[in-house]
Design an enzyme around this catalytic site. Structure first.
Site, PDB file in Angstrom:
ATOM      1  N   THR A 224     -19.306  79.419 121.025  1.00 23.52           N
ATOM      2  CA  THR A 224     -19.550  80.812 120.667  1.00 23.52           C
ATOM      3  C   THR A 224     -19.163  81.797 121.765  1.00 23.52           C
ATOM      4  OG1 THR A 224     -21.818  80.325 121.282  1.00 23.52           O
ATOM      5  CG2 THR A 224     -21.333  80.446 118.947  1.00 23.52           C
ATOM      6  N   GLY A 225     -18.768  81.269 122.915  1.00 23.60           N
ATOM      7  CA  GLY A 225     -18.192  82.160 123.911  1.00 23.60           C
ATOM      8  C   GLY A 225     -19.175  83.070 124.619  1.00 23.60           C
ATOM      9  N   TYR A 264     -11.880  88.630 138.851  1.00 25.23           N
ATOM     10  CA  TYR A 264     -10.632  88.712 138.084  1.00 25.23           C
ATOM     11  C   TYR A 264     -10.552  89.976 137.246  1.00 25.23           C
ATOM     12  CZ  TYR A 264     -10.257  83.616 138.497  1.00 25.23           C
ATOM     13  OH  TYR A 264     -10.161  82.358 138.943  1.00 25.23           O
ATOM     14  N   HIS A 539      17.601  75.139 142.325  1.00 22.48           N
ATOM     15  CA  HIS A 539      17.823  76.174 143.325  1.00 22.48           C
ATOM     16  C   HIS A 539      18.711  77.253 142.724  1.00 22.48           C
ATOM     17  CE1 HIS A 539      18.447  78.072 147.169  1.00 22.48           C
ATOM     18  NE2 HIS A 539      19.746  78.085 146.899  1.00 22.48           N
TER      19      HIS A 539
END
Lengths: 571, 463
Positions: A224-225, A264, A539
């Site tokens: 359910t976060g 964040y 590269h």
């Protein structure tokens, strides 16, 4: 198809002996379908309070106990189930679990009370990436010095706020429909309504004002976060005092915005707001900005992302009271010293963004019906995501993944946990190694990390008695980075010189979020430095930053390479 | 007269002086620092590195450092690195500012072991920078009486710059509720720090009276005219011939003041002064930190004390003021312009204090930190072009003062004495420009006579 494959093969295979292996389900089983790449993205949202290291929370491990628990349980579990697996919550975690469950042949349903996609898609990583894409381009266009160095001439860059907001919104709805379609196409039933556990293996769902439906399933995953966490004393009005939910709609670009929390979320929003012309004041309770990051990376990030920008900050202070702007008065923020609790300052700003982390969204789940008590809202689980009840016993057939368990509040962690659970319920024991889960912060340039920070590694080394070494390389020496005129950056490797084990990798620089996966895969697969250093990188690419990083590590010769490299194969 | 005026010095002096000044600043000096004061060196961060650029100082002067703590961020050819302190102590003096470049192994800062030594270390870092600039001058021009301070050069336009513009910067109301608190946006604060603007003196025009970036910029621009150029005018390397260049704010201020000076009726009186005795005295007390500028200012002040009318000024054309103190302003060319630091009460302050004061003022001028009262309170101006070999010139009178004295080089000359002998004497020519509304020819003549007497018998200068 398992994207994350644990090396912990020595762990005892789970004895889901009583598992009535679900008979082949008549569902089409598209093996190679993969609709939305969400699972693979790294999402930059996490709770500030959670470090990624600890994953031991298991109390009772004995399966006998579990069986007895299930036998004692009152109420009789239904004999035949509507579904093999019901997932409550259709966020990225639930979605990941559902896709994997279908792949494993499980009859799967997913219950969603709001919109499919959850926080990540609708109010988090996805729309924020749209805003950050804009901020990155604005930054480039506004950097006269940068443009000049490349020989470009651009007249003044500007933006249309509504256009930017629409871009974020469009992206979210696009990803949301991708997500919905992918599940529909696979035959996942999407049940609309708020899901509540009413008893063992029984879930009811329904919209407000409609009769509830009850469905049964052999196994249940809670996914359910979380929602933005708003500390006491802060009044959110959605206009001048906002959370990330509101900020992502970009209804205004204030001249001066205070961001409470420098993790964040705060950091990414500071990137967006300053690119769009706002000035930012950070309010951080800890003594240092960016407390979750490796200190060295944090320092460099501060030098690049904070100091030269229109940002100032107050550290070691709590915002005890934030009052929205009204009657011509600005937003006022009262600060107290985090240690002495004495009033320190009052700020008057145009807006305040509360980015103090996220709180689990577990109310109304009916956890009391299975005797589970949340801890600060989080559902307690063991290392296999099995839910633990109030007595410390495992609750059979109930799992919890993602932000709701609080182990690692990242979208892709939730998805990985979901896959791990599906592996278990289909008869293969699986323990997710959280130390191999990368995290990223999509500032400009980006920050990414996997595994331990240097202080964490040193602490562990001290306890377990091994040596720790650190290797670093700079983006300044990378051709591709210099070609882009983006030489600012550092990659840092923390490893054991005795056996070449990678303990952690931290990157700050151009496309760091994309670069981290070489390291996270190496950790997940147990690849040692002496092996990976022989891998070839094209590269010139940014990936050579990691190539150089691995090559600069000094692994003691006793741990010399084996396996792959020692047996060259002519082709 | 007008011709002479136009040959004036502003552009040439500043360009002449620019090289040594900026040179001495950028490069770090070899210091001889004793015992407890240690140098922090530019480290070699890679094998190919020859010099490093200071990205940022993570500590400021006066901060305590523990061993192993990061002090400064240095950019090498490869990466930005934190440089850690090898010792414990206090960061006493930063010798290479942010953005500056220093070769490997040169000192970039001083570390004092105890707090008490900070001042000492600071003094050392300063003396090292000014002594180095002095030496570079001497080698170029073998003038015995060259003035050591890197900056003490000349100019005819003067105190000037200040008055009106300063008012802008200082007479304002702090932007805050009741002045208790300053409300400034993050960028405004950052800018203020960078431009060295005191936020307490800035009027906020942002929302709710908050100080925003443009307020700080406006204050800094005003301060620039007043204080000194915040940013040197972009001159030199590639001057494009044939282009029209708008005045910088400083040039604009100079221009206005020069035009304004035309409303004052001035005249000039010259005098030749023998300086053998003064040179000898200078040689004797130079080691005690006495500078030629201070000696000249002191001599002038003592002469002015006997001729108060030369220290007077006329502002309205109806009356004039005998100034209560004798403040000698000395024109100094600095990067991108000129400024007139003021030696206050030069007649009363002893020569050693005066020399120290002068050094401090020059340092401040170079750092663009002069306060208004330190450059706009002069009552008499001194302008010296002697160090360039100029033997005579005249100066424009700065509005608001009574007189300015142009000092030429002291040169060995063949002199016929009254007893019919021919001898060699060091002589310098001085030329005073004065406001004839209040100062007449006889006043200047008497003043110059007194000055010559003092210079030729300078025992009074040291008390």
């Amino acid at each position: 198809m398992h994207s994350i494959c644990s090396q912990a093969t020595t762990l005892p295979r789970s004895n889901f002996a009583f598992d009535s292996r679900s008979p082949a389900v008549p569902i089409s089983k598209p093996v190679n379908l993969r609709f939305c790449g969400l699972r693979k993205e790294a999402f930059g949202f996490s709770g500030l309070t959670h470090s990624c290291s600890s994953r031991v929370r298991c109390s009772s491990r004995g399966h006998s106990k579990k069986i007895s628990a299930s036998a004692e349980n009152n109420g009789t579990p239904p004999k035949s189930f509507d579904y093999d697996l019901i997932i409550i919550g259709a966020g990225v975690g639930g979605h990941g679990a559902a896709l994997h469950a279908v792949e494993k042949g499980l009859r799967t349903a997913i219950i969603e009370g709001d919109v499919v996609g959850g926080t990540c898609v609708n109010r988090g990583c996805v729309p924020s990436k749209a805003l950050l894409a804009v901020s990155g381009k604005m930054r480039e266009l506004q950097s006269e010095h940068h443009m000049k160095a490349l020989g470009l001439q651009v007249s003044a860059a500007g933006y249309d706020r509504q256009g930017v907001a629409d871009h974020a919104n469009n992206l979210a709805s696009k990803i949301r429909s991708n997500l919905t379609n992918s599940m529909k196409a696979l035959g996942v039933d999407i049940l609309t309504g708020v899901g509540t556990i009413v008893g063992p293996q029984k879930v009811k769902y329904g919209k407000v004002g409609f009769p509830d439906n009850i469905v049964t399933a052999k196994d249940i995953i809670i996914a359910t976060g979380s929602v933005p966490f708003v500390p006491k004393g802060i009044e959110v009005d959605g206009k001048t005092v906002i959370t990330s939910d509101h900020a992502l709609k970009l209804e205004s670009v204030p001249d001066w915005i205070a961001i409470v929390g420098s993790g964040y979320i705060g950091l990414e929003f500071s990137d967006v707001y300053t690119a769009l012309g706002s000035e930012v004041t950070f309010i951080e309770a800890l003594d240092q900005l960016m407390p979750g990051f490796d200190p060295e990376i944090g320092k460099l990030a501060q030098r690049v992302l904070i100091n030269p920008r229109k940002i100032d900050y107050h550290t070691g202070v709590f915002a005890t009271k934030i009052t929205p702007a009204k009657d011509g008065k600005p937003v006022t923020i009262e600060l107290i010293d985090a240690k002495t609790k004495e009033p320190k300052d009052t700020l008057e700003v145009d807006a305040a963004l509360i980015a103090t982390g996220r709180a689990p969204f577990t109310n109304g789940l009916g956890l009391e019906n299975i005797n589970v008590v949340t801890q600060r809202g989080f559902v307690p689980v063991d290392e296999r995501m099995r839910v633990i009840d109030a007595n410390g016993n495992l609750v059979p057939h109930v799992y919890c993944i993602g932000d709701a368990n609080g182990k690692m509040m990242l979208a892709h962690a939730a998805s990985a946990q979901g896959i791990s659970v599906v592996e278990q319920v289909t008869g293969r024991d699986h323990v997710l190694n959280h130390l191999s889960i990368p995290a990223a912060c999509f500032t400009h340039p980006e920050i990414s990390m996997v595994g331990l920070t240097e202080p964490q590694a040193r602490e562990k080394a001290e306890k377990e008695g091994f040596e720790v070494s650190v290797a670093k390389t700079s983006f300044k020496a990378n051709t591709k980075a210099l070609a882009e005129n983006e030489g600012e950056g550092l990659a840092k490797l923390i490893y054991r010189p005795d056996n070449g084990e990678i303990l952690g990798v931290h990157i700050f620089g151009l496309h760091a979020a994309d670069l981290i996966h070489e390291a996270s895969n190496a950790i997940a697969l147990g690849t040692r430095i002496q092996e990976i250093k022989f891998a070839v990188h094209a590269h010139p690419t940014l990936s050579e930053v990691l190539d150089e990083l691995f090559k600069s590590a000094k692994v003691k010769s006793a741990a010399s390479s084996h396996g792959l490299v020692s047996e060259p194969v002519a082709v | 007269m007008a011709n002479i005026l136009q040959t004036s010095f502003l552009p040439s002096t500043s360009s002449l002086r620019r090289t040594p000044i900026s040179g001495s600043k950028g490069k770090s000096q070899v210091l001889q620092v004793k015992a407890k004061i240690r140098e922090i060196f530019m480290p070699a961060l890679s094998s190919t590195m020859t010099e490093g650029k200071i990205v940022s100082w993570m500590k400021s002067e006066g901060d305590k450092l523990s061993k192993g703590e990061s002090v400064v961020v240095v950019e090498s050819d490869k990466a930005d690195m934190d440089v850690e302190s090898f010792h414990e102590g206090f960061l006493a003096a930063i010798m290479v500012e942010e953005g500056g470049v220093a070769p490997i192994g040169s000192a970039i800062a001083l570390l004092a072991e105890t707090e008490d030594e900070i001042a000492e270390a600071k003094a050392k870092s300063q003396s090292s920078s000014s002594s180095s600039s002095s030496s570079s001058h001497k080698s170029v021009e073998e003038q015995p009486k060259q003035i050591e301070e890197a900056a003490s050069s000349v100019a005819a336009s003067p105190t000037v710059l200040a008055s009106k513009t300063v008012a802008l910067g200082s007479d304002v109301h702090p932007a805050s509720e009741g002045g208790k608190r300053i409300v400034a946006s993050p960028y405004a604060k950052k800018l203020a720090k960078e431009l060295k603007v005191d936020l307490g003196t800035v009027v906020g025009t942002g929302p709710m009276g908050r100080i925003v970036a443009k307020d700080v910029e406006a204050a800094a621009a005003a301060g620039t005219v007043a204080a000194s150029p915040a940013k040197p005018a972009p001159v030199a390397p590639g001057i494009e011939l044939g282009t029209v260049v708008p005045f910088t704010t400083m040039q604009g201020a100079v221009s206005r003041n020069m035009v304004e000076s035309l409303s004052v009726p001035t005249f000039r009186v010259g005098y030749t002064i023998t300086t053998n005795a003064l040179d000898a005295l200078y040689k004797k007390i130079k080691s005690k930190g006495v500078t030629m500028t201070a000696l000249l200012a002191k001599a002038t002040a003592l002469a002015l004390a006997q001729h108060p009318v030369v220290n007077s000024c006329c502002r309205d054309g109806n009356s004039f003021t005998y100034n209560s103190s004798i403040n000698i302003a000395v024109a100094v060319a600095i990067d991108g312009g000129l400024i007139t630091p003021v030696l206050q009460d030069a007649d009363k302050v002893d020569i050693y204090t005066l020399s120290r004061k002068w050094k401090e003022l020059v340092d401040k001028a170079r750092a663009k930190q002069l306060q208004p009262h330190e450059y706009n309170t002069g009552t008499f101006t001194l302008s010296n072009l002697g160090m360039f070999g100029v033997d005579r010139f005249d100066a424009i009178l700065p509005p608001g003062t009574g007189a300015i004295m142009a000092v030429g080089a002291s040169q060995p000359s063949v002199v016929a004495s009254k007893d019919c002998r021919i001898g060699m004497k060091n002589q310098m020519q001085v030329n005073v420009t004065a406001d004839h509304r209040v100062i007449y020819g006889a006043d200047l003549a008497a003043f110059l006579q007194t000055l010559a007497k003092i210079v030729e018998d300078p025992k009074d200068l040291t008390f």
